[in-house]
Design a protein around this motif. Sequence first.
Motif, PDB file in Angstrom:
ATOM      1  N   VAL A 129       0.841  -1.195   0.000  1.00  0.00           N
ATOM      2  CA  VAL A 129       0.000   0.000   0.000  1.00  0.00           C
ATOM      3  C   VAL A 129       0.876   1.245   0.000  1.00  0.00           C
ATOM      4  N   LEU A 130       0.584   2.168  -0.908  1.00  0.00           N
ATOM      5  CA  LEU A 130       1.192   3.499  -0.910  1.00  0.00           C
ATOM      6  C   LEU A 130       0.146   4.445  -0.311  1.00  0.00           C
ATOM      7  N   THR A 131       0.551   5.261   0.641  1.00  0.00           N
ATOM      8  CA  THR A 131      -0.403   6.072   1.393  1.00  0.00           C
ATOM      9  C   THR A 131      -0.031   7.543   1.384  1.00  0.00           C
ATOM     10  N   SER A 132      -1.055   8.386   1.366  1.00  0.00           N
ATOM     11  CA  SER A 132      -0.873   9.824   1.512  1.00  0.00           C
ATOM     12  C   SER A 132      -2.051  10.372   2.310  1.00  0.00           C
ATOM     13  N   VAL A 133      -1.791  11.393   3.095  1.00  0.00           N
ATOM     14  CA  VAL A 133      -2.870  12.060   3.823  1.00  0.00           C
ATOM     15  C   VAL A 133      -3.148  13.442   3.245  1.00  0.00           C
ATOM     16  N   ASP A 134      -2.474  13.786   2.156  1.00  0.00           N
ATOM     17  CA  ASP A 134      -2.675  15.075   1.493  1.00  0.00           C
ATOM     18  C   ASP A 134      -3.861  14.949   0.536  1.00  0.00           C
ATOM     19  N   VAL A 135      -5.068  15.035   1.092  1.00  0.00           N
ATOM     20  CA  VAL A 135      -6.309  14.861   0.328  1.00  0.00           C
ATOM     21  C   VAL A 135      -7.188  16.078   0.565  1.00  0.00           C
TER      22      VAL A 135
END
Length: 180
Positions: A129-135
Motif C-alpha cells: 500500500v502506498l499512502t498519503s494524507v494530502d487529500v
Amino acid sequence: MATLQSLAFSPALSHTSHQPRSLLGIASRIVHQSAGSSFNGQRLCLSRSRFSTNIKNQKMSRLCIMMVQPKIQFIQGTDEQTIPDVKLTKSRDGTNGMAIFRFDQPSVFDSSGEVGDITGFYMIDEEGVLTSVDVNAKFVNGKPAGIEAKYIMRTPRDWDRFMRFMERYANSNGLQFVKS
C-alpha cells in the motif's frame, strides 16, 4: 503445469548437480544443468523432497502468491470507482517527484455517509500500500464535486515503486500515458 511436473521428475534431472540457495530466507535447491527441453521460461526451483523417489509419502509445500487487483481507496475497504486524472512532476536531478490525482465526482461521496469518513489516499497492489494524507475535497454550491490527492516521492526508489503501481493500475483500467 503437467509438462513442468513431468520434466521435473524426469531421469535427466535426477543426476544433475544441486547447490543450496537461499531465497527470502527459505532454503531451496536449484538445478544448474538443462534438461534438454525447448522450454525457455525461468529456472525451475524445487525443494529437495520433490527429487525423492518416494514422492507420495512426502509433504509438498507450495509458495502461494496472491495477485491483487490494483485499486485506489479513500476509505479503507471501499474501492474508488472513478478513474482519476493524474499529473506527474519530477525534479531535474530525479531525486524526488509528486503525483497529483484529480477525481471528478468520485464514488466515495456516494458511500462516505454509510461507510465512514475519508481517512487518506491509499494505492493498493500486490506489493503493498502506498499512502498519503494530502487529500482535499472540492465543493461547488455546498455539494462535493471532486477530490485532489497528492502523493510525494522523496527518493528514486519511491518513484520506481509508484511507477510500478501506476503501470498495474493503468493496465487493469485500460488507461494510457499522454505526454503534455
